[in-house]
Design an enzyme around this catalytic site. Structure first.
Site, short mmCIF file in Angstrom:
data_model
loop_
_atom_site.label_atom_id
_atom_site.label_comp_id
_atom_site.label_asym_id
_atom_site.label_seq_id
_atom_site.Cartn_x
_atom_site.Cartn_y
_atom_site.Cartn_z
N ASP A 126 0.56 13.25 13.26
CA ASP A 126 -0.29 12.08 13.01
C ASP A 126 -0.98 12.30 11.67
OD1 ASP A 126 -2.09 10.01 12.89
OD2 ASP A 126 -2.98 10.39 14.86
N ASN A 179 7.75 11.70 3.71
CA ASN A 179 8.02 10.28 3.59
C ASN A 179 6.97 9.41 4.29
OD1 ASN A 179 9.86 7.72 3.58
ND2 ASN A 179 9.57 8.16 5.77
N LYS A 227 -0.88 5.86 -4.66
CA LYS A 227 0.31 6.56 -5.13
C LYS A 227 0.07 7.23 -6.49
CE LYS A 227 3.22 5.65 -1.77
NZ LYS A 227 3.84 6.72 -0.97
N LEU A 248 13.21 4.38 5.81
CA LEU A 248 13.82 5.29 4.84
C LEU A 248 13.84 6.73 5.34
CD1 LEU A 248 12.38 3.89 1.49
CD2 LEU A 248 14.69 3.64 2.39
N TYR A 268 -2.98 0.19 -2.67
CA TYR A 268 -1.73 0.90 -2.39
C TYR A 268 -1.21 1.57 -3.66
CZ TYR A 268 3.21 1.80 -1.51
OH TYR A 268 4.43 2.41 -1.41
#
Length: 342
Positions: free
Chosen positions: A98, A124, A215, A50, A211
């Protein structure tokens, strides 16, 4: 301005949200004639997936200069070479970044100070993993480090640079990639004090929830960041691309059966990468000050994760904020945030 924290929490089930987001929502493409001529953008994690697609879409709008923030300079240069073939008039550079290394994040932010103008930033870079991994450089669990801590560190370090590099009466955009899965997260770490170190316990790792929770942390952070950063200086928002097929986000998925399962699910339900990446372009091109402090999903302003609107959620989000600032004290983030208030 009304941000996501000022909206009532969503009461719609995640199943309904997923269906609407994946199959019913309509892309909001930039208006015909939209031009990014003479503008500069930074996109991290942009040699593939993306990030690459969003970079291409910005270049298609006439973007003059783009910085690809990439972990591997070799792969970044290969991606830049492909972009140059399509857009030979644009200045396209690959810079090393990094996200598992604090010195690398700090060096990247300092390098941005040489740019004359910065109009767009899309953070991103991110990943998902099915098993527990620790970043050797920091000792933190990798999803926590890359998806949250290093991402917000880079965002905060860039804030004064963006304000200094802004054009008159045109605040720059900073978009952090988010996920609709935040709305389904159980946020299993919420009862731990301190909270962030709980991510580093391998016994608490869960292949989906870790995960999702990584977020949610960005929702917590943006909730409080709006008290320090004005949309007149920098427009900061979160953008969800929905589930997208054929990206490199799941490069950490291990095992043939799991890889095949993820791939099959993507083929059946996933958005095309061009549509997914359009969510980021929408956030930085179509959206203005009204999107400051907002979580964007389905190309619209959406409430944050519902848990954050509860009294307990408010307390937990404050702990996330406090612990994050403590973790990043070495980089002077408190001083930077206070300076943004001035």
């Amino acid at each position: 301005m009304v941000g996501s924290r000022d909206l009532p929490p969503s009461t719609v089930s995640f199943g309904t949200v997923f269906f609407q987001n994946q199959f019913r929502a309509k892309p909001q493409w930039p208006a015909p004639g939209t031009s990014l001529s003479d503008q500069t953008a930074i996109v991290t994690g942009s040699n593939t997936g993306l990030g690459y697609e969003a970079s291409v879409q910005l270049l298609e709008l006439g973007l003059s200069h783009i910085i690809l923030g990439v972990r591997s300079l070799e792969r970044g240069e290969a991606a830049a070479a492909k972009m140059r073939q399509l857009h030979p008039k644009a200045k396209i550079e690959a810079w090393e970044l990094d996200m598992s290394s604090y010195p690398s994040v700090q060096a990247f932010a300092r390098r941005c100070e040489i740019l004359q103008h910065i109009d767009i930033v899309i953070l991103n870079a991110g990943l998902t993993r099915m098993t527990f991994h620790t970043c050797a450089a920091t000792g933190h669990e990798e999803l926590l480090q890359v998806n949250y801590i290093s991402t917000v560190l880079l965002a905060v370090l860039l804030l004064p640079v963006l304000r200094a590099k802004a054009r008159p009466r045109r605040p720059p955009h900073l978009t952090i990639v988010s996920a609709a899965l935040t709305l389904a997260a159980k946020f299993q770490y919420k009862d731990y004090v301190p909270l962030l170190p709980a991510f580093d316990d391998p016994q608490l790792f869960h292949r989906e929830e870790t995960y999702n929770s990584s977020k949610v942390l960005a929702h917590c952070f943006l909730w409080h960041l709006c008290d320090y950063v004005s949309g007149n200086d920098v427009i900061v928002n979160l953008a969800d691309p929905a589930w997208v097929r054929g990206t490199d986000l799941t490069r950490g998925v291990e095992g043939c059966a799991m890889k095949l399962g993820v791939k099959a699910f993507g083929v059946l339900t996933g958005r095309h990468p061009r549509v997914g990446a359009s969510c980021f372009v929408d956030a930085v091109v179509n959206k203005g000050k009204e999107s400051h402090g907002c979580f964007l999903m389905s190309w619209k302003i959406h409430p944050f994760a519902a848990y954050l609107y509860t009294p307990e959620g408010r307390r937990v989000s404050q702990r996330v904020w406090d612990e994050t600032l403590q973790e990043l004290d070495f980089a002077g983030v408190r001083r930077i945030l206070e300076s943004m208030k001035a």
